[in-house]
Motif scaffolding. Structure first.
Motif, PDB file in Angstrom:
ATOM      1  N   LEU A 188    -127.155 -41.669  53.174  1.00 23.68           N
ATOM      2  CA  LEU A 188    -128.113 -40.890  53.955  1.00 23.68           C
ATOM      3  C   LEU A 188    -127.545 -39.511  54.305  1.00 23.68           C
ATOM      4  O   LEU A 188    -128.260 -38.500  54.272  1.00 23.68           O
ATOM      5  CB  LEU A 188    -128.481 -41.646  55.234  1.00 23.68           C
ATOM      6  CG  LEU A 188    -129.287 -42.930  55.036  1.00 23.68           C
ATOM      7  CD1 LEU A 188    -129.478 -43.651  56.372  1.00 23.68           C
ATOM      8  CD2 LEU A 188    -130.647 -42.625  54.398  1.00 23.68           C
ATOM      9  N   LEU A 189    -126.254 -39.463  54.619  1.00 26.65           N
ATOM     10  CA  LEU A 189    -125.613 -38.177  54.913  1.00 26.65           C
ATOM     11  C   LEU A 189    -125.570 -37.299  53.668  1.00 26.65           C
ATOM     12  O   LEU A 189    -125.751 -36.077  53.750  1.00 26.65           O
ATOM     13  CB  LEU A 189    -124.200 -38.405  55.453  1.00 26.65           C
ATOM     14  CG  LEU A 189    -124.117 -38.991  56.867  1.00 26.65           C
ATOM     15  CD1 LEU A 189    -122.685 -39.418  57.188  1.00 26.65           C
ATOM     16  CD2 LEU A 189    -124.613 -37.984  57.904  1.00 26.65           C
ATOM     17  N   ALA A 190    -125.343 -37.922  52.506  1.00 25.81           N
ATOM     18  CA  ALA A 190    -125.352 -37.177  51.244  1.00 25.81           C
ATOM     19  C   ALA A 190    -126.732 -36.576  50.996  1.00 25.81           C
ATOM     20  O   ALA A 190    -126.862 -35.427  50.535  1.00 25.81           O
ATOM     21  CB  ALA A 190    -124.962 -38.094  50.081  1.00 25.81           C
ATOM     22  N   PHE A 191    -127.773 -37.335  51.315  1.00 21.64           N
ATOM     23  CA  PHE A 191    -129.148 -36.847  51.158  1.00 21.64           C
ATOM     24  C   PHE A 191    -129.394 -35.657  52.081  1.00 21.64           C
ATOM     25  O   PHE A 191    -129.998 -34.662  51.680  1.00 21.64           O
ATOM     26  CB  PHE A 191    -130.134 -37.977  51.464  1.00 21.64           C
ATOM     27  CG  PHE A 191    -131.575 -37.546  51.383  1.00 21.64           C
ATOM     28  CD1 PHE A 191    -132.170 -37.322  50.149  1.00 21.64           C
ATOM     29  CD2 PHE A 191    -132.323 -37.360  52.538  1.00 21.64           C
ATOM     30  CE1 PHE A 191    -133.500 -36.909  50.070  1.00 21.64           C
ATOM     31  CE2 PHE A 191    -133.647 -36.952  52.470  1.00 21.64           C
ATOM     32  CZ  PHE A 191    -134.237 -36.732  51.222  1.00 21.64           C
ATOM     33  N   ARG A 192    -128.900 -35.761  53.325  1.00 19.37           N
ATOM     34  CA  ARG A 192    -129.053 -34.651  54.279  1.00 19.37           C
ATOM     35  C   ARG A 192    -128.363 -33.390  53.774  1.00 19.37           C
ATOM     36  O   ARG A 192    -128.898 -32.283  53.902  1.00 19.37           O
ATOM     37  CB  ARG A 192    -128.469 -35.035  55.634  1.00 19.37           C
ATOM     38  CG  ARG A 192    -129.364 -35.917  56.494  1.00 19.37           C
ATOM     39  CD  ARG A 192    -128.717 -36.206  57.828  1.00 19.37           C
ATOM     40  NE  ARG A 192    -128.337 -34.984  58.521  1.00 19.37           N
ATOM     41  CZ  ARG A 192    -127.574 -34.944  59.610  1.00 19.37           C
ATOM     42  NH1 ARG A 192    -127.085 -36.078  60.110  1.00 19.37           N
ATOM     43  NH2 ARG A 192    -127.282 -33.814  60.196  1.00 19.37           N
ATOM     44  N   VAL A 193    -127.173 -33.563  53.190  1.00 22.18           N
ATOM     45  CA  VAL A 193    -126.452 -32.421  52.647  1.00 22.18           C
ATOM     46  C   VAL A 193    -127.194 -31.842  51.447  1.00 22.18           C
ATOM     47  O   VAL A 193    -127.324 -30.623  51.293  1.00 22.18           O
ATOM     48  CB  VAL A 193    -125.016 -32.829  52.235  1.00 22.18           C
ATOM     49  CG1 VAL A 193    -124.345 -31.726  51.411  1.00 22.18           C
ATOM     50  CG2 VAL A 193    -124.178 -33.139  53.466  1.00 22.18           C
ATOM     51  N   ALA A 194    -127.728 -32.720  50.596  1.00 21.44           N
ATOM     52  CA  ALA A 194    -128.416 -32.287  49.386  1.00 21.44           C
ATOM     53  C   ALA A 194    -129.669 -31.456  49.677  1.00 21.44           C
ATOM     54  O   ALA A 194    -130.039 -30.568  48.896  1.00 21.44           O
ATOM     55  CB  ALA A 194    -128.779 -33.484  48.522  1.00 21.44           C
ATOM     56  N   ILE A 195    -130.324 -31.741  50.795  1.00 23.37           N
ATOM     57  CA  ILE A 195    -131.564 -31.008  51.110  1.00 23.37           C
ATOM     58  C   ILE A 195    -131.312 -29.844  52.094  1.00 23.37           C
ATOM     59  O   ILE A 195    -132.245 -29.199  52.532  1.00 23.37           O
ATOM     60  CB  ILE A 195    -132.637 -31.943  51.694  1.00 23.37           C
ATOM     61  CG1 ILE A 195    -132.181 -32.556  53.021  1.00 23.37           C
ATOM     62  CG2 ILE A 195    -133.002 -33.026  50.691  1.00 23.37           C
ATOM     63  CD1 ILE A 195    -133.257 -33.374  53.715  1.00 23.37           C
ATOM     64  N   ALA A 196    -130.038 -29.613  52.419  1.00 23.38           N
ATOM     65  CA  ALA A 196    -129.706 -28.529  53.331  1.00 23.38           C
ATOM     66  C   ALA A 196    -130.143 -27.198  52.732  1.00 23.38           C
ATOM     67  O   ALA A 196    -130.041 -26.961  51.527  1.00 23.38           O
ATOM     68  CB  ALA A 196    -128.211 -28.506  53.622  1.00 23.38           C
ATOM     69  N   GLN A 197    -130.653 -26.326  53.570  1.00 19.32           N
ATOM     70  CA  GLN A 197    -131.136 -25.023  53.137  1.00 19.32           C
ATOM     71  C   GLN A 197    -130.382 -23.916  53.836  1.00 19.32           C
ATOM     72  O   GLN A 197    -129.896 -24.078  54.954  1.00 19.32           O
ATOM     73  CB  GLN A 197    -132.639 -24.882  53.439  1.00 19.32           C
ATOM     74  CG  GLN A 197    -133.518 -25.930  52.749  1.00 19.32           C
ATOM     75  CD  GLN A 197    -133.539 -25.769  51.257  1.00 19.32           C
ATOM     76  OE1 GLN A 197    -133.521 -24.635  50.737  1.00 19.32           O
ATOM     77  NE2 GLN A 197    -133.571 -26.883  50.538  1.00 19.32           N
ATOM     78  N   GLN A 198    -130.307 -22.766  53.179  1.00 19.87           N
ATOM     79  CA  GLN A 198    -129.734 -21.592  53.819  1.00 19.87           C
ATOM     80  C   GLN A 198    -130.705 -21.087  54.871  1.00 19.87           C
ATOM     81  O   GLN A 198    -131.920 -21.215  54.735  1.00 19.87           O
ATOM     82  CB  GLN A 198    -129.485 -20.487  52.790  1.00 19.87           C
ATOM     83  CG  GLN A 198    -128.334 -20.768  51.835  1.00 19.87           C
ATOM     84  CD  GLN A 198    -128.242 -19.687  50.775  1.00 19.87           C
ATOM     85  OE1 GLN A 198    -129.186 -19.456  50.055  1.00 19.87           O
ATOM     86  NE2 GLN A 198    -127.100 -19.048  50.703  1.00 19.87           N
TER      87      GLN A 198
END
Length: 199
Positions: A188-198
């Motif tokens: 789930l944390l990996a998913f949060r990182v993957a969808i992180a935006q500038q």
């Protein structure tokens, strides 16, 4: 500094890693992992002060490279957790491999924080409001060192709490479910990182 302190105690990848080290290994491993996280903060602070953080924060390519490296690393940690045997109390006097695992535990914490793109963005936002052109170099260094020490102190407390015998025994009763829950948490944390935006 208050903003950094609040951000430090919010559960995330760093917290999940220290928790897992505390339960799956021992206090020594958790403390070395905490030291790795704190050392990574020195790296984030240094490149932010040098202006490199601005480049990463504004370059979509560099940001995405860091983002996918971070997500991939968290997925790797998730797979490792899911494949690990259930945590159990070590046999009395069994200290084999403790010293050899110190560097590995340190690297685990260091990479977990270093490859988090949100840490890059957070430092950019924090230093934009905290540091001005009139801020002396020695003050900037003190800021970074204080943040690193603060983060280590927090995770040292987390390590001590979760390695308390009664607390560890509670987690041991979960058996393989502990690994499954931590593995899913890393995914789930990996998913949060993957969808992180500038921003």
């Amino acid at each position: 500094m208050l903003a950094f302190g609040i951000n430090a105690v919010i559960p995330g990848a760093d917290f999940a890693m220290v928790l897992r080290q505390s339960i799956a290994h021992d206090r020594r491993a958790a403390l070395f992992t905490s030291a790795g996280i704190a050392t990574s903060i020195l790296v984030h602070g240094s490149y932010t002060l040098l202006g490199v953080g601005v480049i990463v924060g504004q370059s979509l390519l560099l940001f995405n490279i860091l983002k996918w490296l971070g997500a991939a690393y968290l997925v790797y940690l998730a797979i490792s957790a899911l494949r690990s045997p259930p945590p159990k109390a070590p046999e009395s006097g069994d200290l084999s491999g403790a010293r050899r695992g110190d560097l590995a535990a340190f690297a685990l914490g260091f990479l977990t924080n270093l490859l988090n793109p949100k840490a890059v963005l957070f430092f950019l936002a924090l230093f934009t409001s905290l540091v001005s052109v009139r801020t002396g170099g020695d003050v900037k260094v003190i800021y970074v060192l204080a943040m690193s020490i603060m983060l280590f102190a927090w995770f040292a407390l987390v390590s001590i709490f979760f390695t308390t015998p009664s607390v560890r025994q509670g987690f041991f009763r979960f058996g393989r479910w502990f690994n499954r829950v931590t593995g899913i948490t890393f995914i789930l944390l990996a998913f949060r990182v993957a969808i992180a935006q500038q921003h």
